[in-house]
Design a protein around this motif. Structure first.
Motif, PDB file in Angstrom:
ATOM      1  N   VAL A  92       0.870  -1.294   0.072  1.00  0.00           N
ATOM      2  CA  VAL A  92      -0.030  -0.023   0.023  1.00  0.00           C
ATOM      3  C   VAL A  92       0.700   1.402   0.088  1.00  0.00           C
ATOM      4  O   VAL A  92       0.420   2.308  -0.450  1.00  0.00           O
ATOM      5  N   THR A  93       2.246   1.201   0.782  1.00  0.00           N
ATOM      6  CA  THR A  93       2.797   2.394   0.802  1.00  0.00           C
ATOM      7  C   THR A  93       4.087   2.295   0.199  1.00  0.00           C
ATOM      8  O   THR A  93       4.875   3.230   0.127  1.00  0.00           O
ATOM      9  N   GLY A  94       4.644   1.109  -0.084  1.00  0.00           N
ATOM     10  CA  GLY A  94       5.939   0.728  -0.437  1.00  0.00           C
ATOM     11  C   GLY A  94       6.948   0.937   0.552  1.00  0.00           C
ATOM     12  O   GLY A  94       8.027   0.996   0.168  1.00  0.00           O
ATOM     13  N   ASP A  95       6.435   0.652   1.820  1.00  0.00           N
ATOM     14  CA  ASP A  95       7.109   0.823   3.000  1.00  0.00           C
ATOM     15  C   ASP A  95       7.035  -0.241   3.964  1.00  0.00           C
ATOM     16  O   ASP A  95       6.149  -0.263   4.596  1.00  0.00           O
ATOM     17  N   ALA A  96       7.613  -1.402   3.909  1.00  0.00           N
ATOM     18  CA  ALA A  96       7.514  -2.513   4.842  1.00  0.00           C
ATOM     19  C   ALA A  96       8.060  -2.147   6.181  1.00  0.00           C
ATOM     20  O   ALA A  96       7.654  -2.690   7.174  1.00  0.00           O
ATOM     21  N   GLU A  97       9.278  -1.461   5.951  1.00  0.00           N
ATOM     22  CA  GLU A  97       9.947  -1.256   7.356  1.00  0.00           C
ATOM     23  C   GLU A  97       9.518  -0.578   8.618  1.00  0.00           C
ATOM     24  O   GLU A  97       9.318  -0.896   9.700  1.00  0.00           O
ATOM     25  N   SER A  98       8.610   0.332   7.891  1.00  0.00           N
ATOM     26  CA  SER A  98       8.011   1.347   8.911  1.00  0.00           C
ATOM     27  C   SER A  98       6.891   0.545   9.661  1.00  0.00           C
ATOM     28  O   SER A  98       6.705   0.820  10.708  1.00  0.00           O
ATOM     29  N   TYR A  99       6.309  -0.339   9.039  1.00  0.00           N
ATOM     30  CA  TYR A  99       5.209  -0.984   9.520  1.00  0.00           C
ATOM     31  C   TYR A  99       5.609  -2.082  10.477  1.00  0.00           C
ATOM     32  O   TYR A  99       5.082  -2.721  11.358  1.00  0.00           O
ATOM     33  N   GLN A 100       6.738  -2.560  10.094  1.00  0.00           N
ATOM     34  CA  GLN A 100       7.543  -3.752  10.871  1.00  0.00           C
ATOM     35  C   GLN A 100       7.951  -2.882  12.231  1.00  0.00           C
ATOM     36  O   GLN A 100       7.485  -3.541  13.453  1.00  0.00           O
ATOM     37  N   TYR A 101       8.350  -1.667  12.262  1.00  0.00           N
ATOM     38  CA  TYR A 101       8.654  -0.850  13.339  1.00  0.00           C
ATOM     39  C   TYR A 101       7.361  -0.674  14.174  1.00  0.00           C
ATOM     40  O   TYR A 101       7.375  -0.671  15.300  1.00  0.00           O
ATOM     41  N   LEU A 102       6.366  -0.305  13.535  1.00  0.00           N
ATOM     42  CA  LEU A 102       4.822  -0.124  14.220  1.00  0.00           C
ATOM     43  C   LEU A 102       4.445  -1.453  15.055  1.00  0.00           C
ATOM     44  O   LEU A 102       3.934  -1.181  16.158  1.00  0.00           O
ATOM     45  N   VAL A 103       4.585  -2.558  14.428  1.00  0.00           N
ATOM     46  CA  VAL A 103       4.235  -3.706  15.016  1.00  0.00           C
ATOM     47  C   VAL A 103       5.047  -4.201  16.287  1.00  0.00           C
ATOM     48  O   VAL A 103       4.502  -4.380  17.307  1.00  0.00           O
ATOM     49  N   GLU A 104       6.437  -3.794  16.154  1.00  0.00           N
ATOM     50  CA  GLU A 104       7.162  -3.996  17.131  1.00  0.00           C
ATOM     51  C   GLU A 104       7.065  -3.245  18.299  1.00  0.00           C
ATOM     52  O   GLU A 104       7.372  -3.429  19.553  1.00  0.00           O
ATOM     53  N   SER A 105       6.737  -1.885  18.185  1.00  0.00           N
ATOM     54  CA  SER A 105       6.507  -0.764  19.104  1.00  0.00           C
ATOM     55  C   SER A 105       5.231  -1.175  19.897  1.00  0.00           C
ATOM     56  O   SER A 105       5.197  -0.959  20.947  1.00  0.00           O
ATOM     57  N   ILE A 106       4.489  -1.793  19.279  1.00  0.00           N
ATOM     58  CA  ILE A 106       3.097  -2.490  20.068  1.00  0.00           C
ATOM     59  C   ILE A 106       3.669  -3.190  21.173  1.00  0.00           C
ATOM     60  O   ILE A 106       3.208  -3.306  22.258  1.00  0.00           O
ATOM     61  N   ARG A 107       4.469  -4.202  20.712  1.00  0.00           N
ATOM     62  CA  ARG A 107       4.834  -5.193  21.639  1.00  0.00           C
ATOM     63  C   ARG A 107       5.931  -4.706  22.823  1.00  0.00           C
ATOM     64  O   ARG A 107       5.657  -5.213  23.931  1.00  0.00           O
ATOM     65  N   ARG A 108       6.687  -3.682  22.620  1.00  0.00           N
ATOM     66  CA  ARG A 108       7.436  -3.144  23.810  1.00  0.00           C
ATOM     67  C   ARG A 108       6.394  -2.230  24.707  1.00  0.00           C
ATOM     68  O   ARG A 108       7.210  -1.636  25.651  1.00  0.00           O
ATOM     69  N   PHE A 109       5.255  -1.749  24.103  1.00  0.00           N
ATOM     70  CA  PHE A 109       4.379  -0.970  25.181  1.00  0.00           C
ATOM     71  C   PHE A 109       3.882  -1.755  26.381  1.00  0.00           C
ATOM     72  O   PHE A 109       3.792  -2.849  26.326  1.00  0.00           O
ATOM     73  N   PRO A 110       3.946  -0.855  27.619  1.00  0.00           N
ATOM     74  CA  PRO A 110       3.848  -1.423  28.690  1.00  0.00           C
ATOM     75  C   PRO A 110       2.254  -2.081  28.934  1.00  0.00           C
ATOM     76  O   PRO A 110       1.522  -1.812  28.403  1.00  0.00           O
ATOM     77  N   PRO A 111       2.263  -3.162  29.586  1.00  0.00           N
ATOM     78  CA  PRO A 111       0.856  -3.835  29.731  1.00  0.00           C
ATOM     79  C   PRO A 111       0.219  -2.745  30.601  1.00  0.00           C
ATOM     80  O   PRO A 111       0.574  -1.603  31.174  1.00  0.00           O
ATOM     81  N   PRO A 112      -1.250  -2.722  30.732  1.00  0.00           N
ATOM     82  CA  PRO A 112      -2.071  -1.966  31.115  1.00  0.00           C
ATOM     83  C   PRO A 112      -1.937  -1.582  32.346  1.00  0.00           C
ATOM     84  O   PRO A 112      -1.854  -0.348  32.746  1.00  0.00           O
ATOM     85  N   GLU A 113      -1.700  -2.075  33.371  1.00  0.00           N
ATOM     86  CA  GLU A 113      -1.588  -1.758  34.773  1.00  0.00           C
ATOM     87  C   GLU A 113      -0.369  -1.032  34.894  1.00  0.00           C
ATOM     88  O   GLU A 113      -0.374   0.026  35.560  1.00  0.00           O
ATOM     89  N   ALA A 114       0.791  -1.489  34.440  1.00  0.00           N
ATOM     90  CA  ALA A 114       2.057  -0.786  34.310  1.00  0.00           C
ATOM     91  C   ALA A 114       2.082   0.604  33.665  1.00  0.00           C
ATOM     92  O   ALA A 114       2.401   1.670  34.200  1.00  0.00           O
ATOM     93  N   PHE A 115       1.093   0.816  32.723  1.00  0.00           N
ATOM     94  CA  PHE A 115       0.983   2.166  31.977  1.00  0.00           C
ATOM     95  C   PHE A 115       0.143   2.988  32.925  1.00  0.00           C
ATOM     96  O   PHE A 115       0.278   4.235  32.958  1.00  0.00           O
ATOM     97  N   ALA A 116      -0.990   2.350  33.650  1.00  0.00           N
ATOM     98  CA  ALA A 116      -1.737   3.108  34.668  1.00  0.00           C
ATOM     99  C   ALA A 116      -0.754   3.717  35.761  1.00  0.00           C
ATOM    100  O   ALA A 116      -1.076   4.988  36.133  1.00  0.00           O
TER     101      ALA A 116
END
Length: 254
Positions: free
Chosen positions: A201-225
């Motif tokens: 769609v955008t000609g850019d796989a690497e940016s979406y690889q980053y976005l997927v990885e960034s989701i997994r690095r995000f703290p779990p809900p209670e830690a973010f709370a």
């Protein structure tokens, strides 16, 4: 291998110098700005619209002419702001603050096309140093953007600072899937399909690889709370949505 220093942070699964993350994130969003909203529809199968509508229902802009001001942080293309002013009355206004000029340009074009340019303002700004006075807004929000901020604690403190007393801060962000089987399906979809979809769609796989990885690095809900509480917000809570794929967090400035 040397351990990461206090001056390091994460860019997806990579450890990078803190000062470099913002530039790298900027490059991601400059690359995908023109197809960002289309990719949101494709990646979430349209569910991001439901999640954002729920966010707006929690923001609860008044349907009257009473003045109400929303600050939407990292909201470059204006999606949440447009939904908020359309849900509110004549007194509802929104300000989009985003560090990425490419995203803001798309947002301004969309505002003009929707006839909302007089109700939605676009400001180039860093989430960690918002250029607004204390106690300026009735609500602050950030949708799927907090994980891209190098220092999330500073962004949360800033979002609290610009809130009027009694105002609410909302964070809509990807979370941890807590439904057996769905978690495995979600992982496969995220890592195997989304980068390829981004390439087509955008000609850019690497940016979406980053976005997927960034989701997994995000703290779990209670830690973010806990991060929200540490930023000075009170009555902090969160609601898991769609089996925990996302969570809607909120807190109040007392």
């Amino acid at each position: 291998m040397n351990a990461a220093s206090a001056a390091d942070t994460h860019f997806g699964f990579r450890t990078v110098p803190l000062g470099e993350k913002q530039r790298m994130v900027d490059e991601v969003f400059h690359s995908v700005a023109r197809r960002y909203d289309l990719m949101n529809d494709l990646m979430s199968m349209g569910l991001h619209r439901v999640w954002k509508d729920l966010l707006v229902s929690r923001i609860r802009p008044p349907r009257s002419a009473r003045p109400f001001a929303l600050l939407d942080v990292a909201g470059g293309t204006g999606d949440v702001s447009f939904r908020t002013v359309e849900a509110g009355g004549a007194g509802t206004r929104a300000t989009v603050a985003d560090i990425n000029g490419g995203m803001l340009a798309v947002g301004r074009e969309r505002a003009a096309g929707l006839g909302l340019a007089d109700r939605v303002e676009f400001v180039e700004a860093n989430a960690e140093e918002l250029p607004f006075p204390d106690r300026s807004f009735d609500a602050t929000s950030i949708a799927f953007g907090i994980r891209n901020v190098p220092r999330m604690d500073k962004a949360l403190a800033e979002m609290r600072r610009v809130l009027k007393p009694g105002g609410r801060c909302f964070v809509l962000e990807f979370s941890r899937v807590d439904v057996p089987v769905l978690d495995a399906i979600y992982d496969t979809y995220s890592f195997k399909l989304i980068p390829g979809m981004g390439r087509m769609v955008t000609g850019d796989a690497e940016s979406y690889q980053y976005l997927v990885e960034s989701i997994r690095r995000f703290p779990p809900p209670e830690a973010f709370a806990e991060m929200m509480r540490a930023a000075g917000l009170k009555r902090v809570d969160y609601t898991p949505l769609t089996g925990g794929i996302v969570a809607l967090h909120s807190g109040v400035r007392i």
